[in-house]
Design an enzyme around this catalytic site. Structure first.
Site, short mmCIF file in Angstrom:
data_model
loop_
_atom_site.label_atom_id
_atom_site.label_comp_id
_atom_site.label_asym_id
_atom_site.label_seq_id
_atom_site.Cartn_x
_atom_site.Cartn_y
_atom_site.Cartn_z
N ASN A 118 0.84 -1.22 0.00
CA ASN A 118 0.00 0.00 0.00
C ASN A 118 0.87 1.26 0.00
O ASN A 118 0.54 2.24 -0.67
CB ASN A 118 -0.96 -0.01 1.19
CG ASN A 118 -2.15 -0.89 0.92
OD1 ASN A 118 -3.05 -0.52 0.17
ND2 ASN A 118 -2.15 -2.08 1.50
N VAL B 62 -10.04 0.13 17.91
CA VAL B 62 -9.38 -0.63 16.85
C VAL B 62 -10.36 -0.80 15.69
O VAL B 62 -11.45 -1.34 15.88
CB VAL B 62 -8.94 -2.02 17.37
CG1 VAL B 62 -8.33 -2.83 16.24
CG2 VAL B 62 -7.94 -1.86 18.51
N ARG C 215 0.70 -1.75 15.07
CA ARG C 215 0.65 -1.25 16.44
C ARG C 215 -0.64 -0.47 16.63
O ARG C 215 -1.08 0.23 15.72
CB ARG C 215 1.82 -0.31 16.74
CG ARG C 215 3.18 -0.89 16.54
CD ARG C 215 3.56 -1.95 17.53
NE ARG C 215 3.48 -1.48 18.91
CZ ARG C 215 3.43 -2.29 19.97
NH1 ARG C 215 3.44 -3.60 19.80
NH2 ARG C 215 3.36 -1.79 21.18
N ASN D 166 -6.51 4.82 8.26
CA ASN D 166 -6.06 3.43 8.23
C ASN D 166 -6.76 2.72 7.10
O ASN D 166 -7.88 3.10 6.71
CB ASN D 166 -6.39 2.74 9.56
CG ASN D 166 -5.89 1.30 9.59
OD1 ASN D 166 -4.77 1.01 9.15
ND2 ASN D 166 -6.71 0.39 10.10
N HIS E 127 -8.09 -1.14 5.98
CA HIS E 127 -8.38 -2.47 6.54
C HIS E 127 -8.91 -3.35 5.40
O HIS E 127 -9.73 -2.90 4.60
CB HIS E 127 -9.44 -2.33 7.63
CG HIS E 127 -9.77 -3.63 8.30
ND1 HIS E 127 -8.95 -4.21 9.25
CD2 HIS E 127 -10.80 -4.49 8.12
CE1 HIS E 127 -9.49 -5.36 9.63
NE2 HIS E 127 -10.60 -5.55 8.96
C1 GRF Z 1 -3.24 -4.51 4.08
O1 GRF Z 1 -4.08 -5.57 3.78
C2 GRF Z 1 -3.95 -3.51 4.94
O2 GRF Z 1 -5.32 -3.46 4.71
C3 GRF Z 1 -3.71 -4.04 6.33
O3 GRF Z 1 -2.40 -4.55 6.29
C4 GRF Z 1 -2.09 -4.94 4.95
C5 GRF Z 1 -0.80 -4.27 4.60
O4 GRF Z 1 -0.22 -4.76 3.43
N1 GRF Z 1 -3.92 -3.01 7.31
P1 GRF Z 1 1.03 -4.03 2.80
O5 GRF Z 1 2.13 -4.01 3.86
O6 GRF Z 1 0.63 -2.63 2.42
O7 GRF Z 1 1.43 -4.82 1.60
#
Ligand code: GRF
Length: 204
Positions: free
Chosen positions: A13, A146, A88, A104, A106
Site C-alpha cells: 500500500n 481498533v 501497532r 487506516n 483495513h
Molecule cells: C493490508 O491488507 C492492509 O489493509 C492491512 O495490512 C495490509 C498491509 O499490506 N492493514 P502491505 O504491507 O501494504 O502490503
C-alpha cells in the site's frame, strides 16, 4: 499536502501511495516510519528517495515510543498520517496529536470483520467462513477504537467460488492499492471531506 506513512511489513500500500505521488498526484510522501527494522516497506521508501525511520517499540514505555513518532512527523511537517499495514495500536494521546488526520486501511468491509485480532489472512478466513459473497477494503479515520473510526471510503470485491484466504487476499489487495491513492488525492484536492482537508491544511 505532506503525508507520513506508518508501516510494519511488506508495504504494497505504501508502494501504491508512492507510485501515485510519482505520477503527479497532489501530495508528497514526506516520511515513512516502521516499527520493524527489516520491514521490506523501508526499502520501498528508500528506493523512492523518501526518508525512512525505524522506531522500535520494544522494551520502552509506549509514551516514549509515540513521542518519537510525533517528533518525526512534526519535523517532516506532515499534514496527514496514513497507516498502511502498521501493526501497532496507537494510543488516544497519539490520536489527539493529529485530530481527524490519521487514516487506516483495513482489508474487509468494516464494521464487519474488524477489531482486535482481525488482521492478515485471519480476516479473509473469517469472511470465507461466514459465507459472505462480497468483501473489500475500508479506509477509515483512526480514533481510539481498533478499526472503529468513521468510514471514509470502501471498495468491494466479489468472493468467488473456490476462493481461498490467499486468493481473496490478493483480490482485496488490488482494490486497496487502487483505493488508498484515490482517497489521499481526493483529500488533497478537497473533493472528499472538505472539513478534513481544511483541518489538514490548517495543521490543526
Ligand atoms: C493490508 O491488507 C492492509 O489493509 C492491512 O495490512 C495490509 C498491509 O499490506 N492493514 P502491505 O504491507 O501494504 O502490503
Amino acid at each position: 499536502m505532506r503525508v507520513g506513512v506508518f508501516v510494519s511489513g511488506y508495504g504494497s500500500n505504501l508502494q501504491a501511495l508512492l507510485d501515485a505521488a510519482a505520477a503527479g498526484a497532489p501530495y508528497e510522501v514526506a516520511v515513512v516510519i516502521a516499527n520493524i527494522a527489516d520491514a521490506p516497506a523501508l526499502d520501498r521508501a528508500r528506493r523512492a528517495g523518501v526518508p525512512a525511520h525505524v522506531v522500535d517499540h520494544r522494551g520502552r514505555p509506549r509514551q516514549d515510543y509515540e513521542a518519537d513518532l510525533v517528533q518525526i512527523l512534526r519535523e517532516a511537517r506532515v499534514d496527514l498520517v496514513c497507516l498502511a499495514g502498521f501493526m501497532r495500536i496507537l494510543s488516544p494521546w497519539f490520536v489527539v496529536q493529529f485530530p481527524g488526520r490519521i487514516l487506516n486501511i483495513h482489508p474487509a468491509l468494516l464494521p464487519a470483520f474488524g477489531g482486535p485480532g482481525m488482521y492478515g489472512l485471519r480476516v479473509h478466513e473469517a469472511v470465507l467462513a461466514a459465507g459472505a459473497t462480497q468483501s473489500g477494503c475500508t479506509i477509515h479515520l483512526v480514533d481510539e477504537r481498533v478499526d472503529g473510526g468513521p468510514i471514509v471510503a470502501q471498495a468491494t470485491v466479489s468472493v468467488l467460488a473456490g476462493d481461498t484466504p490467499a486468493t481473496l487476499a490478493a483480490r482485496v489487495a488490488e482494490a486497496e492499492h487502487r483505493l488508498y491513492p484515490v482517497v489521499v488525492r481526493a483529500i488533497a484536492e478537497g473533493r472528499l471531506l472538505p472539513g478534513l482537508r481544511a483541518a489538514v491544511l490548517a495543521g490543526g
